[in-house]
Design a protein around this motif. Structure first.
Motif, PDB file in Angstrom:
ATOM      1  N   HIS A  43       0.895  -1.419  -0.403  1.00 32.51           N
ATOM      2  CA  HIS A  43       0.285  -0.220   0.282  1.00 32.51           C
ATOM      3  C   HIS A  43       1.387   1.260  -0.091  1.00 32.51           C
ATOM      4  O   HIS A  43       1.028   2.591  -0.930  1.00 32.51           O
ATOM      5  CB  HIS A  43      -1.100   0.150   1.230  1.00 32.51           C
ATOM      6  N   HIS A  44       1.971   1.136   0.998  1.00 30.70           N
ATOM      7  CA  HIS A  44       2.838   2.242   0.868  1.00 30.70           C
ATOM      8  C   HIS A  44       3.257   2.790  -0.693  1.00 30.70           C
ATOM      9  O   HIS A  44       3.683   3.847  -1.180  1.00 30.70           O
ATOM     10  CB  HIS A  44       3.803   2.308   1.538  1.00 30.70           C
ATOM     11  N   GLU A  45       3.411   1.960  -1.862  1.00 29.46           N
ATOM     12  CA  GLU A  45       4.378   1.899  -2.913  1.00 29.46           C
ATOM     13  C   GLU A  45       3.171   2.720  -4.041  1.00 29.46           C
ATOM     14  O   GLU A  45       3.165   3.124  -4.423  1.00 29.46           O
ATOM     15  CB  GLU A  45       4.230   1.033  -3.406  1.00 29.46           C
ATOM     16  N   LEU A  46       1.521   1.943  -3.592  1.00 32.36           N
ATOM     17  CA  LEU A  46       0.620   2.553  -4.580  1.00 32.36           C
ATOM     18  C   LEU A  46       0.267   4.128  -3.720  1.00 32.36           C
ATOM     19  O   LEU A  46       0.189   5.222  -5.081  1.00 32.36           O
ATOM     20  CB  LEU A  46      -0.396   1.737  -4.262  1.00 32.36           C
ATOM     21  N   SER A  47       0.342   4.105  -2.810  1.00 31.02           N
ATOM     22  CA  SER A  47       0.047   5.862  -2.292  1.00 31.02           C
ATOM     23  C   SER A  47       0.952   6.620  -3.207  1.00 31.02           C
ATOM     24  O   SER A  47       0.986   7.728  -3.118  1.00 31.02           O
ATOM     25  CB  SER A  47       0.412   6.041  -0.461  1.00 31.02           C
ATOM     26  N   SER A  48       2.381   5.963  -3.039  1.00 34.85           N
ATOM     27  CA  SER A  48       4.146   6.617  -3.343  1.00 34.85           C
ATOM     28  C   SER A  48       3.474   7.133  -4.733  1.00 34.85           C
ATOM     29  O   SER A  48       3.780   8.190  -5.502  1.00 34.85           O
ATOM     30  CB  SER A  48       4.797   5.972  -3.565  1.00 34.85           C
ATOM     31  N   GLN A  49       2.461   6.309  -5.626  1.00 36.55           N
ATOM     32  CA  GLN A  49       1.687   6.566  -6.660  1.00 36.55           C
ATOM     33  C   GLN A  49       0.641   7.348  -6.895  1.00 36.55           C
ATOM     34  O   GLN A  49       0.050   7.772  -7.996  1.00 36.55           O
ATOM     35  CB  GLN A  49       1.966   5.251  -7.572  1.00 36.55           C
ATOM     36  N   ASN A  50       0.206   8.379  -5.609  1.00 35.69           N
ATOM     37  CA  ASN A  50      -1.011   8.813  -6.232  1.00 35.69           C
ATOM     38  C   ASN A  50      -2.438   8.258  -5.743  1.00 35.69           C
ATOM     39  O   ASN A  50      -3.040   8.621  -6.299  1.00 35.69           O
ATOM     40  CB  ASN A  50      -1.026  10.218  -6.491  1.00 35.69           C
ATOM     41  N   ASP A  51      -2.178   6.711  -5.009  1.00 35.76           N
ATOM     42  CA  ASP A  51      -3.355   5.750  -5.177  1.00 35.76           C
ATOM     43  C   ASP A  51      -4.392   6.243  -4.419  1.00 35.76           C
ATOM     44  O   ASP A  51      -3.706   5.869  -2.470  1.00 35.76           O
ATOM     45  CB  ASP A  51      -3.211   4.310  -5.125  1.00 35.76           C
ATOM     46  N   PRO A  52      -5.522   7.243  -4.435  1.00 28.75           N
ATOM     47  CA  PRO A  52      -6.417   7.889  -2.716  1.00 28.75           C
ATOM     48  C   PRO A  52      -6.287   6.696  -2.398  1.00 28.75           C
ATOM     49  O   PRO A  52      -6.124   6.458  -0.851  1.00 28.75           O
ATOM     50  CB  PRO A  52      -7.469   8.490  -3.935  1.00 28.75           C
ATOM     51  N   HIS A  53      -6.704   5.269  -2.985  1.00 28.21           N
ATOM     52  CA  HIS A  53      -7.190   4.489  -1.378  1.00 28.21           C
ATOM     53  C   HIS A  53      -6.483   3.517  -0.604  1.00 28.21           C
ATOM     54  O   HIS A  53      -6.158   3.576   0.564  1.00 28.21           O
ATOM     55  CB  HIS A  53      -7.903   3.068  -2.080  1.00 28.21           C
ATOM     56  N   SER A  54      -5.285   4.003  -1.263  1.00 29.80           N
ATOM     57  CA  SER A  54      -3.963   2.672  -0.498  1.00 29.80           C
ATOM     58  C   SER A  54      -3.265   4.358   0.249  1.00 29.80           C
ATOM     59  O   SER A  54      -2.485   3.916   1.494  1.00 29.80           O
ATOM     60  CB  SER A  54      -2.808   2.936  -1.085  1.00 29.80           C
ATOM     61  N   ARG A  55      -3.103   5.282   0.064  1.00 33.81           N
ATOM     62  CA  ARG A  55      -2.861   6.417   0.745  1.00 33.81           C
ATOM     63  C   ARG A  55      -4.029   6.480   2.393  1.00 33.81           C
ATOM     64  O   ARG A  55      -3.711   6.485   2.743  1.00 33.81           O
ATOM     65  CB  ARG A  55      -2.942   8.109   0.010  1.00 33.81           C
ATOM     66  N   ASN A  56      -5.230   6.230   2.115  1.00 35.88           N
ATOM     67  CA  ASN A  56      -5.896   6.527   3.172  1.00 35.88           C
ATOM     68  C   ASN A  56      -6.088   5.502   3.849  1.00 35.88           C
ATOM     69  O   ASN A  56      -6.173   5.552   5.639  1.00 35.88           O
ATOM     70  CB  ASN A  56      -7.634   5.959   2.745  1.00 35.88           C
ATOM     71  N   TRP A  57      -5.425   4.018   3.560  1.00 32.32           N
ATOM     72  CA  TRP A  57      -5.702   2.771   4.162  1.00 32.32           C
ATOM     73  C   TRP A  57      -4.031   2.767   4.980  1.00 32.32           C
ATOM     74  O   TRP A  57      -4.380   2.423   6.157  1.00 32.32           O
ATOM     75  CB  TRP A  57      -5.355   1.653   3.001  1.00 32.32           C
ATOM     76  N   CYS A  58      -3.252   3.662   3.820  1.00 34.10           N
ATOM     77  CA  CYS A  58      -1.575   3.779   5.113  1.00 34.10           C
ATOM     78  C   CYS A  58      -1.967   4.721   6.546  1.00 34.10           C
ATOM     79  O   CYS A  58      -1.756   4.372   7.159  1.00 34.10           O
ATOM     80  CB  CYS A  58      -0.368   4.316   4.332  1.00 34.10           C
TER      81      CYS A  58
END
Length: 806
Positions: free
Chosen positions: A777-792
């Motif tokens: 999720h951290h990797e996807l968050s760094s790619q501006n994925d909103p769901h993964s950012r919220n999850w992290c």
């Protein structure tokens, strides 16, 4: 680096199973846990499987399995219980041994233990062999390899014990330095005196036995072991590590610094002791103070250069040798003034009489089936660890070539069970403590009673009278009990079971449990042949037929029953062996007809008529089921009490609020009502699958406003279970950020109550989830994925709420 460190933990609890049920029953002293095995598993065994390393702010930065880095042994009877009742901890222990083999050059952390912690030097040679063989076979089944070392109960040994272990392939054992007699360098002619611990614990010693066999002895460091167990050395992990490594010499030669203590020291006897152990090991490795090892690896790297002889019949916990387990030697745990342990001698003499009485019974009866009955007993460990019908059938088929009838199979299994309980009756805890009424002593008397009961069922002889007479020579220090004979009459004899008594439990409990046609009741299989229930207001009647089979002895019985429930715990039941269908139908018709007329007195008369002396009541239920039924009955009573207290609470709430605003104390009558309602509400909140956070907020505010006295023990336990349950839900649905929010909010509110729930299980799940999912999720968050950012964000908040470092 040639300085090596090994910490050994002896993890053990005495067998606590009811000998007739093969299950540990409820033990109130272990509250809020079901029994002491469960409590100590939560406080010690589980925690060492997932121990914490904290940062300077007290947050968890890592979780490690201590068992993979130390040397340890577990009592086989404890592991048998754990396999069934604490499987996650059990699997972590087995996994730790596999990991340690990779860490320590193929040598595992786990050692075997002589089976049920008897004092081996006080055993016959035959019993020594069975204890050692059972310990080895149990170890091989669980850990999937042969044991290199073995722990003897209380480290009690003599030369014969060492001979038996060496004969069975055991390479080494661990002893107290006070058990050493002489030492010398191998090849030297002159022995040096080693008594009073004049032995260097930093090296292994070869012990050459009269048979020509050899075994290696490791004498642990007494001073540091003592400090760990009794002198609060575990208060600081770094101090602990430095004390361990500070005992090396300055000589440039291989040395092994090692200690041995009860494993329960790490967490049960010393709260957070497992964390001190974890940090000490961590500090030793990171600071390169020594090389961690286990005995098997060190022995391979550095074979003994010295040899030793032991003092015969010695142990680590009795300065008089092994007298603590057979005489009034003065060793005790600090009992009351004026007490003595003169009971120890007569108790051992009684059990020796039981053993010697059963030997000819066993040899004569088993001799009809086998040329080597005692080898069969040694093999019986294959059944003890797996009571399934398939496994028992396979054991009988392999070991008895002739075609056995059903009665032959029952007799063989009874004989082997008889010998099994004759082993268990010597468990050392029966003598260790100060009083003959100790739970461990009562447990051993129960095992002896079960062994004699099985013998009597085979021979028809009465062993009870001489058994009680001998027990009566073991005098109690307590006013309530005169002797062990009194304990037998009041505590052990009433607990004895046969198939009919199990049938009583089945019949009475059938009013409260909807049994399927085939069911499992402790170590018995029950088959319902016919069952009917009738109701008339509060009155209920159960009538039927059922069959029972013991999973231990394969003994069977069919019985008929009629149980009348008048409400609450008032019930009257008749149970007897099944006669014929006509007799059953006659009984059924009369009792049902009387019930339909609500003629209670006539039903009781008919129970006497049809069942004679075989009448039973609520008090004949097994302990756990008594508690379940009483709890159910109590809930009905408490519901009316609850309604009354709530009405009083709500009607007097404005008055209580006014008193608090005027800084006046609540009268005790109102205070008790307030305490009851708030504690009840909190327990209800945390017993639901998902806590109602709004209700929790209101209840906490009321608690703070009126300074409620909380039931901290029960609430801490309930909260821990609740949060762990929510975390298990999250483990199944890890993307559920709303569930994360519920947990976060609940944890924030709990802090306001100033309670201290043990969130060990919840933190383990969070740690595993982070390792499994966070990087993704951290990797996807760094790619501006909103769901993964919220999850992290949500998971980090949850992690920190659990006092873990994100």
């Amino acid at each position: 680096m040639n300085k090596y460190l090994c910490i050994h933990g002896h993890f053990y609890q005495p067998p606590r199973e009811n000998p007739w049920l093969n299950e540990v029953e409820l033990q109130d002293g272990a509250y809020p846990y079901h029994d002491w095995n469960e409590r100590i598993t939560a406080e010690c065994y589980g925690r060492n499987a997932a121990s914490r390393i904290l940062d300077e702010e007290g947050r968890i930065v890592d979780i490690v399995n201590n068992y993979a880095r130390i040397s340890f042994n577990f009592g086989p009877t404890l592991l048998e219980w754990m396999e069934k009742k604490a499987p996650q901890v059990y699997e972590a222990i087995l996994q730790a041994d596999k990991e340690s083999q990779e860490r320590y050059g193929g040598h595992g952390s786990a050692l075997a233990q002589a089976y049920n912690h008897t004092i081996l030097p006080l055993s016959t040679r035959r019993d020594m062999e069975t204890q050692v063989i059972w310990g080895i076979r149990d170890f091989e089944k669980r850990f999937g390899r042969e044991p290199e070392g073995m722990w003897c109960g209380e480290t009690a040994v003599n030369t014969e014990v060492l001979e038996v272990m060496a004969e069975q392939g055991i390479k080494f054992t661990i002893l107290s330095p006070y058990q050493a007699l002489h030492i010398r360098k191998i090849g030297s002619r002159d022995w040096k005196d080693a008594t009073d611990a004049k032995v260097d614990p930093r090296r292994p010693y070869l012990c050459k036995l009269p048979s020509g066999k050899e075994i290696t002895l490791f004498f642990y460091h007494a001073g540091i072991s003592q400090a760990v167990a009794f002198e609060k050395l575990l208060n600081n992990g770094i101090v602990f590590a430095n004390r361990l490594t500070g005992s090396f010499s300055e000589q440039d030669k291989p040395e092994l610094m090692h200690i041995a203590t009860d494993g329960e020291t790490y967490g049960h006897h010393h709260h957070f002791g497992e964390m001190a152990l974890t940090y000490a090991l961590h500090h030793v490795e990171t600071a390169k103070l020594a090389q961690l090892t286990v005995y098997g690896q060190y022995l391979e790297l550095f074979p003994p250069e010295y040899e030793a002889e032991i003092i015969e019949n010695t142990s680590w916990s009795c300065s008089h040798g092994v007298e603590r387990w057979r005489s009034n030697c003065g060793c005790n745990t600090g009992g009351r003034p004026g007490w003595n342990q003169k009971w120890r001698g007569p108790l051992r003499e009684t059990f020796d009489w039981v053993r010697d009485t059963l030997v000819p019974v066993y040899e004569a009866e088993m001799g009809n089936y086998s040329d080597d009955p005692w080898e069969l007993r040694n093999k019986y460990i294959e059944v003890i660890g797996n009571r399934s019908e398939e496994n028992v059938a396979a054991f009988l088929k392999v070991n008895f070539k002739q075609n056995l009838g059903e009665l032959d199979k029952i007799k063989i299994l009874k004989l082997l069970e008889m010998q099994y309980h004759a082993m268990l009756m010597y468990t050392s805890c029966g003598w260790f403590f100060d009083e003959v009424t100790d739970l461990g002593t009562i447990q051993d008397i129960s095992y002896a009673t079960r062994a004699l009961q099985l013998a009597s069922s085979i021979t028809g002889d009465d062993y009870k009278t001489p058994f009680k007479e001998k027990l009566s020579q073991a005098k109690s220090n307590e006013d309530e009990y005169e002797s062990a004979g009194d304990i037998y009459d009041k505590l052990v004899k009433p607990a004895m079971l046969d198939l009919l008594r199990v049938g009583v439990h089945y019949a009475v409990s059938s009013l409260f449990t909807r049994y399927p046609r085939k069911s499992h009741i402790y170590c018995y299989q029950a088959t319902s042949l016919h069952h009917e229930e009738f109701e008339a207001g509060r009155h209920r009647l159960a009538i039927g037929q059922a069959a029972l089979k013991s999973e231990l002895t394969w003994e069977t019985a069919e019985f008929t029953y009629a149980v009348l429930h008048l409400g609450d715990q008032q019930m009257f039941g008749g149970v007897r062996r099944l006669q014929n269908e006509a007799a059953y139908q006659s009984m059924r018709e009369e009792i049902v007809e009387s019930f339909e007329r609500s003629n209670i007195h006539e039903i009781i008369y008919l129970q006497d008529k049809y069942f004679g002396a075989h009448n039973y009541s609520f008090w004949h239920l097994f302990r756990d089921d008594q508690r379940k039924i009483l709890t159910s009955v109590l809930q009905k009573t408490l519901s009316s009490v609850d309604a009354l207290f709530r009405r009083l609470y709500e009607s007097n709430y404005p008055l209580m609020q006014a008193l608090k605003q005027l800084h006046m104390s609540l009268p005790s009558e109102l205070k008790n009502i307030d305490n009851y309602v708030i504690n009840t509400d909190l327990k209800a909140i945390f017993s639901s699958p998902v806590p109602d956070v709004e209700m929790l907020h209101r209840t906490i505010e009321s608690s703070k406003r009126f300074q409620a006295e909380l039931d901290t023990v029960t609430l801490d336990f309930s909260i821990a279970k609740s949060i762990a349950g929510l975390m298990y839900q999250l483990q199944k649905t890890p993307e559920d950020t709303e569930l994360m929010n519920v947990i976060i909010t609940a944890l924030e509110k709990i802090k306001e109550l100033k309670l201290e729930p043990e969130l060990w299980e919840a933190r383990n799940i969070a740690f595993a989830l982070r390792r499994k999912l966070f990087s993704h999720h951290h990797e996807l968050s760094s790619q501006n994925d909103p769901h993964s950012r919220n999850w992290c964000n949500r998971f980090n908040a949850l992690y920190e709420s659990l006092n873990m470092k994100a």
